[in-house]
Design a protein around this motif. Structure first.
Motif, PDB file in Angstrom:
ATOM      1  N   MET A   1       0.846  -1.191   0.000  1.00 10.89           N
ATOM      2  CA  MET A   1       0.000   0.000   0.000  1.00 10.89           C
ATOM      3  C   MET A   1       0.885   1.245   0.000  1.00 10.89           C
ATOM      4  N   SER A   2       0.555   2.244  -0.740  1.00  9.14           N
ATOM      5  CA  SER A   2       1.388   3.436  -0.859  1.00  9.14           C
ATOM      6  C   SER A   2       1.312   4.289   0.392  1.00  9.14           C
ATOM      7  N   LYS A   3       2.226   5.252   0.461  1.00  6.51           N
ATOM      8  CA  LYS A   3       2.303   6.106   1.648  1.00  6.51           C
ATOM      9  C   LYS A   3       1.065   6.979   1.807  1.00  6.51           C
ATOM     10  N   ASN A   4       0.361   7.185   0.703  1.00  6.81           N
ATOM     11  CA  ASN A   4      -0.820   8.058   0.771  1.00  6.81           C
ATOM     12  C   ASN A   4      -2.115   7.265   0.961  1.00  6.81           C
ATOM     13  N   ALA A   5      -1.965   5.981   1.254  1.00  6.64           N
ATOM     14  CA  ALA A   5      -3.169   5.162   1.427  1.00  6.64           C
ATOM     15  C   ALA A   5      -3.956   5.607   2.652  1.00  6.64           C
ATOM     16  N   LEU A   6      -5.256   5.412   2.585  1.00  7.35           N
ATOM     17  CA  LEU A   6      -6.160   5.758   3.689  1.00  7.35           C
ATOM     18  C   LEU A   6      -5.899   7.179   4.223  1.00  7.35           C
ATOM     19  N   PRO A   7      -5.924   8.189   3.352  1.00 10.60           N
ATOM     20  CA  PRO A   7      -5.612   9.543   3.799  1.00 10.60           C
ATOM     21  C   PRO A   7      -6.633  10.109   4.783  1.00 10.60           C
ATOM     22  N   PHE A   8      -7.811   9.465   4.815  1.00  9.51           N
ATOM     23  CA  PHE A   8      -8.863   9.976   5.709  1.00  9.51           C
ATOM     24  C   PHE A   8      -8.612   9.587   7.158  1.00  9.51           C
ATOM     25  N   MET A   9      -7.618   8.739   7.400  1.00  8.20           N
ATOM     26  CA  MET A   9      -7.332   8.301   8.758  1.00  8.20           C
ATOM     27  C   MET A   9      -6.294   9.219   9.397  1.00  8.20           C
ATOM     28  N   ASP A  10      -6.581   9.647  10.610  1.00  8.96           N
ATOM     29  CA  ASP A  10      -5.678  10.499  11.385  1.00  8.96           C
ATOM     30  C   ASP A  10      -4.778   9.585  12.223  1.00  8.96           C
ATOM     31  N   ILE A  11      -3.464   9.669  11.985  1.00 10.53           N
ATOM     32  CA  ILE A  11      -2.549   8.757  12.664  1.00 10.53           C
ATOM     33  C   ILE A  11      -2.530   9.011  14.171  1.00 10.53           C
ATOM     34  N   THR A  12      -2.729  10.260  14.559  1.00 13.70           N
ATOM     35  CA  THR A  12      -2.781  10.577  15.991  1.00 13.70           C
ATOM     36  C   THR A  12      -4.007   9.947  16.641  1.00 13.70           C
ATOM     37  N   LYS A  13      -5.105   9.974  15.911  1.00 14.35           N
ATOM     38  CA  LYS A  13      -6.327   9.351  16.423  1.00 14.35           C
ATOM     39  C   LYS A  13      -6.148   7.846  16.561  1.00 14.35           C
ATOM     40  N   LEU A  14      -5.450   7.253  15.607  1.00 14.94           N
ATOM     41  CA  LEU A  14      -5.203   5.816  15.677  1.00 14.94           C
ATOM     42  C   LEU A  14      -4.366   5.462  16.902  1.00 14.94           C
ATOM     43  N   GLU A  15      -3.355   6.268  17.173  1.00  9.85           N
ATOM     44  CA  GLU A  15      -2.524   6.046  18.360  1.00  9.85           C
ATOM     45  C   GLU A  15      -3.377   6.134  19.620  1.00  9.85           C
ATOM     46  N   GLY A  16      -4.323   7.084  19.608  1.00  8.45           N
ATOM     47  CA  GLY A  16      -5.235   7.204  20.744  1.00  8.45           C
ATOM     48  C   GLY A  16      -6.138   5.984  20.879  1.00  8.45           C
ATOM     49  N   ASN A  17      -6.608   5.462  19.738  1.00 15.93           N
ATOM     50  CA  ASN A  17      -7.440   4.260  19.767  1.00 15.93           C
ATOM     51  C   ASN A  17      -6.674   3.078  20.349  1.00 15.93           C
ATOM     52  N   ILE A  18      -5.398   2.942  19.948  1.00 16.78           N
ATOM     53  CA  ILE A  18      -4.555   1.851  20.454  1.00 16.78           C
ATOM     54  C   ILE A  18      -4.376   1.995  21.957  1.00 16.78           C
ATOM     55  N   GLU A  19      -4.112   3.210  22.408  1.00 17.25           N
ATOM     56  CA  GLU A  19      -3.916   3.461  23.835  1.00 17.25           C
ATOM     57  C   GLU A  19      -5.185   3.157  24.632  1.00 17.25           C
ATOM     58  N   ASN A  20      -6.343   3.593  24.125  1.00 12.72           N
ATOM     59  CA  ASN A  20      -7.605   3.350  24.830  1.00 12.72           C
ATOM     60  C   ASN A  20      -7.928   1.850  24.897  1.00 12.72           C
ATOM     61  N   SER A  21      -7.682   1.151  23.791  1.00  8.98           N
ATOM     62  CA  SER A  21      -7.948  -0.295  23.789  1.00  8.98           C
ATOM     63  C   SER A  21      -7.064  -1.012  24.800  1.00  8.98           C
ATOM     64  N   LEU A  22      -5.811  -0.619  24.878  1.00 10.66           N
ATOM     65  CA  LEU A  22      -4.902  -1.275  25.810  1.00 10.66           C
ATOM     66  C   LEU A  22      -5.264  -0.978  27.258  1.00 10.66           C
ATOM     67  N   LYS A  23      -5.747   0.217  27.521  1.00 11.34           N
ATOM     68  CA  LYS A  23      -6.194   0.538  28.881  1.00 11.34           C
ATOM     69  C   LYS A  23      -7.347  -0.379  29.284  1.00 11.34           C
ATOM     70  N   LYS A  24      -8.306  -0.557  28.390  1.00 10.19           N
ATOM     71  CA  LYS A  24      -9.455  -1.422  28.681  1.00 10.19           C
ATOM     72  C   LYS A  24      -9.008  -2.875  28.832  1.00 10.19           C
ATOM     73  N   ILE A  25      -8.083  -3.295  27.985  1.00 11.61           N
ATOM     74  CA  ILE A  25      -7.592  -4.680  28.038  1.00 11.61           C
ATOM     75  C   ILE A  25      -6.868  -4.939  29.360  1.00 11.61           C
ATOM     76  N   ARG A  26      -6.019  -3.992  29.760  1.00  7.32           N
ATOM     77  CA  ARG A  26      -5.286  -4.161  31.026  1.00  7.32           C
ATOM     78  C   ARG A  26      -6.251  -4.142  32.210  1.00  7.32           C
ATOM     79  N   ARG A  27      -7.245  -3.258  32.118  1.00  7.86           N
ATOM     80  CA  ARG A  27      -8.225  -3.165  33.206  1.00  7.86           C
ATOM     81  C   ARG A  27      -8.990  -4.480  33.350  1.00  7.86           C
TER      82      ARG A  27
END
Length: 731
Positions: free
Chosen positions: A1-27
């Motif tokens: 996939m090229s570097k411009n793939a999925l341009p509608f996705m915010d990488i910062t938001k994705l990092e936040g999603n990963i962090e939130n999921s891990l908090k719930k998983i650890r909890r």
């Protein structure tokens, strides 16, 4: 996939999603006893697979399901949080799995849109989602080969032999891969709908007790284990949980109290070899050099052992030297090569690397990962290219054996190699990257085709290829695929699957590309499913569990060895040519395998119909010698094929025994005098079976060697036969 793939996705938001999921998983995990949580997840995975046995056999499960035991164990050993003493209820387990799925989805998107090279993103995605790269059927042979040379060191440091080590590892594999746990689970009264008590879960946990399964020394098991919270500094951030290699890659067992457990069999098998070598070095640093020496010898021996199984009559030269221009001044220097395999007119240049593929994930240390790719692929290929260029310079190369620091002994001179292939072999599994690296900057642009492969995957070839002609034809077709920009496969075994499906799969993909304008890239679906099913069924047979094998036979049918589909008569001819062990016969088989499907079908029809007529006329006073010529039309030649003539005779025909009569017979019937023709004489018996075959090359030199009177008579006979013959032609 090229570097411009999925341009509608915010990488910062994705990092936040990963962090939130891990908090719930650890909890969620902090609510329960970690040992019970691991047992619960194993039970869940087991029941899921029972509900979809075909997915289980194929290994076609979702990444988060595939990795749920690995990531949970990694979070347990890297977390400093206090945990409960109970277990998760059914709703909490469901919530946990949903959050894992969300976590892996976010991580997959993050990897795809990150500002990284495509190769690095691909490698990261494969490592994050894929495990279990060695077929269990090969585990005994593989680890016996890999660990036996270290037996004295294991005995000295841990009081365990390599035999005990392999037997214990196989015991864990059988324990976690078979239905033994299901029997214990059913005895406890468990079902997918009912929840078990804490006591039952703790009793079930003993099924995973490494010491009980293997009888290994406890000190050794401890060296391969991590306790809860032992690696609390391993991850610097939540994002690293998904983009950094897991701590259990280095130590696969989890220690709880004074007991040690194994839950992830894939993680154990994938990393066991490097894990035990690290354990040796940690316990006694002074053995490092000895370990390195053993590994060097092992890496130089093992690939040739496997190739010898595929090509038993090949000539093999290991640890050879030759002279070639080196450096800016182009001065001839002694150069080393790990080995060369010669089979007829085929040369396979072998370069082997025993060093480790970087254990770190591509995203966590891109520089270290790329350096390991250089060491394991680029450097050995460049060494192969140097030998190739030296050979091509004069059409010949002399190889030597090193006797002392400055003394070299001539072994032989190699010439007349018409097909040359580089093969770069690694001891570490290279599967997730090997099939992609051939089209990257790590492999220089050269006429020499390259085949990068791990020992794990090389083991599959003797199991699938019991024909030297088919294997060499596969190498030929694969060499074309290497140069085809549209062929980007996810797996080494996809090459085999595509070869079985299409033979000349490079041309097939090019035809698809030419049908569309501006096609860009072509998505090629996995072609290894049949191989996976076959190898899964081989596991069942090796376990000698007739009930389980019968159970699978009823559910999904019996599994046949994957192969390239051919018409019966054509396949019978290829098998007969192979069975002779004669290089010229096998070369003829290789040429026939280059024919397209229509020509193969026509050849089969010729063998069937003319064989039937030959048998009908056998007792009559009629001489019938049906034959056909392939590739003889000069205006429509297949460049890689010679002229081939096939003569169908009864097995009792004197031509099979009388060399002089056979030569004259062929001289009278080959199409041209001025070029070589491969003449294949096939003997068929009364049961319509091919039982004899001889391949003889008739070339210009044989006509030129005749006395003038004999040649003139031959010329008259050739003209007479030419007028009366009926060569079956193929359009």
């Amino acid at each position: 996939m090229s570097k411009n793939a999925l341009p509608f996705m915010d990488i910062t938001k994705l990092e936040g999603n990963i962090e939130n999921s891990l908090k719930k998983i650890r909890r969620t995990t902090s609510k329960a006893d970690p040992l019970i949580t691991m047992v619960q997840l194993h039970v869940l995975k087991l029941f899921n697979h029972l509900g979809d046995i075909e997915a289980s056999v194929h290994g076609d499960i979702k990444p988060f399901e595939n990795k749920m035991l690995d990531i949970t164990q990694s979070l347990i050993v890297s977390s400093n949080e206090k945990t409960g003493t109970g277990y998760l209820d059914k709703d909490e387990v469901t919530e946990y799995m949903e959050e894992l799925e969300s976590l892996y989805t976010s991580a997959a998107i993050y990897v795809n849109i990150a500002q990284k090279d495509d190769l690095i993103k691909y490698s990261q995605g494969m490592q994050m989602n894929v495990s279990g790269t060695l077929y269990p059927f090969f585990e005994k042979d593989h680890f016996t080969d890999m660990l036996s040379p270290y037996t004295d060191l294991f005995n000295e440091i841990f009081g365990i032999t390599s035999f005990d080590l392999v037997e214990g590892l196989l015991a864990i594999s059988r324990h976690l891969r078979t239905m033994g746990f299901m029997e214990i689970l059913l005895d406890s009264g468990a079902s997918p709908e009912e929840e078990l008590s804490k006591e039952v879960f703790l009793n079930l946990a003993e099924y995973f007790n490494v010491e009980s399964i293997t009888r290994w020394p406890k000190e050794f098991i401890k060296e391969l284990s991590l306790q809860q919270g032992e690696c609390k500094e391993f991850y610097e951030s939540d994002l690293q949980v998904m983009i950094k290699e897991p701590p259990i890659k280095y130590k696969p067992f989890i220690g709880i109290g004074d007991k040690y457990y194994c839950f992830s069999i894939n993680n154990l098998i994938d990393n066991f070899y490097r894990t035990v070598l690290r354990a040796l070095r940690r316990k006694k640093g002074s053995v490092t050099n000895k370990v390195n020496d053993i590994q060097k010898d092992l890496s130089e021996e093992l690939p040739f052992k496997l190739f010898k199984t595929i090509l038993p009559t090949a000539r093999t030269y290991r640890n050879i030297y030759y002279k070639a221009p080196v450096g800016a001044n182009g001065k001839n220097e002694w150069c080393e090569c790990d080995g060369i395999i010669l089979f007829d007119d085929v040369m396979i240049i072998i370069e082997v690397k025993g060093g480790a593929l970087s254990p770190v994930s591509p995203f966590s240390d891109e520089e270290a990962y790329k350096k390991s790719l250089n060491d394991l692929a680029k450097n050995p290929y460049e060494q192969s290219v140097r030998l190739y260029k030296e050979y091509m310079r004069g059409g010949k190369i002399e190889i030597y054996q090193k006797e002392s620091k400055k003394r070299y002994k001539l072994i032989t001179a190699i010439e007349s190699s018409n097909f040359i292939q580089a093969c770069c072999v690694t001891l570490d599994d290279f599967n997730e990257i090997a099939s992609q690296i051939e089209k990257t900057e790590f492999i220089q642009d050269s006429d020499l085709p390259v085949w990068c492969i791990s020992i794990n995957d090389l083991r599959v070839y003797p199991e699938l290829f019991d024909s030297p002609s088919l294997f060499l034809n596969y190498l030929y077709q694969r060499s074309h695929a290497t140069k085809n920009p549209y062929i980007k496969l996810n797996d080494e075994l996809d090459h085999i699957g595509m070869y079985f499906a299409y033979n000349d799969y490079s041309t097939r993909i090019s035809e698809i590309a030419n049908e569309e304008e501006d096609i860009g890239e072509i998505y090629i679906a996995s072609h290894r499913e049949e191989i996976d099913v076959y190898m899964a069924r081989k596991i069942n047979s090796s376990l000698d569990d007739d009930e389980e094998a019968s159970f699978l036979d009823l559910l999904i049918g019996s599994a046949q060895k994957p192969k390239q589909e051919m018409e019966f008569m054509f396949e019978q001819l290829i098998n007969l040519l192979d069975s002779t062990g004669d290089d010229i016969c096998i070369r003829a088989a290789r040429y026939l395998l280059l024919l397209d499907s229509n020509t193969r079908d026509n050849l089969s029809e010729f063998l069937t119909s003319r064989g039937k007529k030959l048998l009908e006329f056998r007792r009559r006073k009629v001489i019938l010698t049906p034959y056909m010529a392939l590739n003889y039309k000069k205006g429509d030649r297949i460049r890689d094929l010679p002229v081939i003539s096939i003569f169908l005779l009864h097995t009792s025909n004197k031509l099979f025994k009388d060399v002089v009569q056979r030569k004259r017979f062929l001289l009278e019937r080959v199409v041209y005098e001025d070029e070589s023709t491969y003449c294949i004489l096939v003997g068929i018996n009364n049961n319509k079976e091919f039982k004899k075959v001889i391949t003889q090359i008739i070339g210009p030199e044989q006509f030129q060697a005749l006395p003038e009177s004999a040649y003139n008579q031959l010329k008259i006979n050739r003209e007479r036969i030419s007028k009366s013959r009926n060569i079956q032609e193929f359009e």
